[in-house]
Design an enzyme around this catalytic site. Structure first.
Site, short mmCIF file in Angstrom:
data_model
loop_
_atom_site.label_atom_id
_atom_site.label_comp_id
_atom_site.label_asym_id
_atom_site.label_seq_id
_atom_site.Cartn_x
_atom_site.Cartn_y
_atom_site.Cartn_z
CE LYS A 46 2.90 -24.23 -13.45
NZ LYS A 46 1.64 -24.35 -14.24
CG HIS A 93 -3.03 -30.31 -14.97
ND1 HIS A 93 -3.85 -30.42 -13.87
CD2 HIS A 93 -2.33 -29.16 -14.80
CE1 HIS A 93 -3.66 -29.38 -13.07
NE2 HIS A 93 -2.75 -28.60 -13.61
MG LIG Z 1 -0.82 -25.78 -16.92
#
Ligand SMILES: [Mg+2]
Length: 432
Positions: free
Chosen positions: A203, A330
């Site tokens: 991330k 996701h």
């Molecule tokens: Mg994403």
């Protein structure tokens, strides 16, 4: 066998969430979820899990009583009842999606946990796993990806600003601070040692792109065989995205949401040497025609929580197949019912050619289930038991509901939480 829904119970829960950084701020100390039970009597219960934010809870609770009397096999009837109960309401969402809200998105989001719970019931009624209701298994093990985050060592102390969110969980998390490439590699080592993941996602969108490219290079060096992904959550301009894509050529299996919007993504996609993936610009049926015709994305991260449940996620995958677009999955912070639903769906989707995202390691073992499905060797074995293959631990559910009542968080808000510690912090997309 026939059964009717007699009672709908929606229980908000909260569980500890580590201070994970992203382009919107930092995770609050408690993550919220709602556990949905469709009860048919005689101990027959269907389970679903969804977001626990207050506006979403209110919609779920509004819909719940209207489902009494429904046959759990009638998911078209479920869709009609949900639609009637919502009456075209348009409620925004705080889970990383962009492109604005719409009545359709709201309906799909509210429908999802009830659809999953209906499929769980159907499986129990016929004695088959949900994957069989979705077309049957194409794989017995569903692969998941290590999901790395830049993070603080711990949430700042409970007697300080954290008191604003109702205090802190009693225990921290086992992952040390990760604010540079070495910290990220160490986190990957710990997570892979425990779960055996065979691919890695970072991330990003937290530090200037050069620092995140350095982290990707460090991961490549430490794990030469594993596919890598980078997801800055639309923190970059088109020009920055193209530069990063060129600099990471050969390093990434896909680059996820480098820049906001379908038009921007299409511009980046034309220049990027790797496919672009999204869970931000193609997030509802209305986004598919512009997203696919403009060739903005090469991979869609499906998510049954907002695509309207498991069957509609399978429909999305079929559309992706038609257009030659890949499918991944996701995740937001979630518990074991969602993991079980993702596993059943992943088992039945021929199109799922990438390991799915999951936040499971960040739960640190906390769950509402008596026996959560374990991740071993980087994958979850699809259960043979009927339905989703999981059951509630009532004591655990009560404890997590107590957490919810005690904590002061009622909506996810990473930006406001970070601003407590960095008053000048703003959310900007793109930032670089
Ligand atoms: Mg994403």
């Amino acid at each position: 066998m026939t059964a009717r829904i007699r009672e709908v119970v929606v229980t908000p829960v909260a569980f500890p969430d580590p201070p994970l950084l992203n382009s919107a701020g930092v995770h609050q100390p408690w993550a919220l979820r709602a556990i949905v039970e469709l009860r048919c009597g005689d101990g027959l219960i269907g389970l679903g899990e969804t977001y626990g934010d207050a506006p979403h809870l209110e919609l779920l609770r509004g819909v719940g009583p209207t489902l009494v009397g429904l046959d759990p096999f009638d998911t078209n009837g479920l869709w009609r009842r949900v639609g009637r109960a919502l009456g075209g309401v348009d409620a925004p969402d705080r889970h990383g999606l962009t492109g604005g809200s719409s009545p359709q998105k709201t309906a799909l989001r509210v429908f999802s946990p009830f659809e999953v719970a209906c499929l769980d019931l159907q499986g129990h009624l016929i004695g088959r796993p949900v994957a069989d209701l979705l077309g049957g298994r194409v794989r017995d093990r569903v692969p998941f990806s290590a999901y790395l985050f830049y993070k603080w060592a711990a949430h700042p102390p409970a007697d300080g600003p954290a008191s604003l969110v109702g205090g802190l969980p009693p225990a921290g998390d086992p992952y040390p601070e990760a604010l540079d490439p070495a910290g990220i590699v160490e986190q990957a080592r710990l997570m892979i040692a425990q779960y055996g993941f065979g691919s890695i996602k970072l991330k990003g969108g937290v530090f200037p792109p050069g620092e995140e490219i350095a982290a990707i290079r460090a991961l490549r060096e430490a794990f030469p065989e594993l596919p890598l992904r980078l997801d800055p959550n639309a923190a970059w301009s088109v020009a920055t995205s193209i530069r990063v894509a060129e600099e990471t050529e050969g390093l990434l299996e896909y680059l996820e949401d480098p820049t906001p919007g379908i038009a921007g993504m299409a511009e980046v996609a034309e220049a990027a040497p790797m496919p672009l993936a999204t869970n931000m610009c193609v997030v509802s049926p209305a986004d598919i025609p512009p997203g696919f015709t403009q060739e903005a994305v090469g991979v869609v991260l499906s998510d049954h929580h907002y695509w309207g449940g498991l069957r509609r996620s399978a429909e999305l995958a079929a559309m992706c197949r038609t257009w030659g677009v890949g499918v991944s999955m996701h995740s937001n912070s979630h518990l074991g019912i969602s993991l079980a639903a993702m596993t059943q769906l992943g088992a039945a989707l021929p199109e799922l050619t990438y390991a799915a995202d999951t936040h499971t390691p960040w739960q640190c073992g906390v769950d509402v289930l008596d026996r959560p499905l374990p991740i071993t060797g980087g994958a979850v074995t699809v259960p043979d038991a009927p339905g989703l293959g999981v059951a509630l631990d009532r004591d655990a559910l009560a404890r997590l509901h107590e957490n919810y009542l005690r904590c002061a968080i009622r909506e996810r808000d990473d930006t406001s939480y970070r601003r407590i510690f960095e008053p000048g912090y703003t959310r900007r997309r793109p930032r670089w």
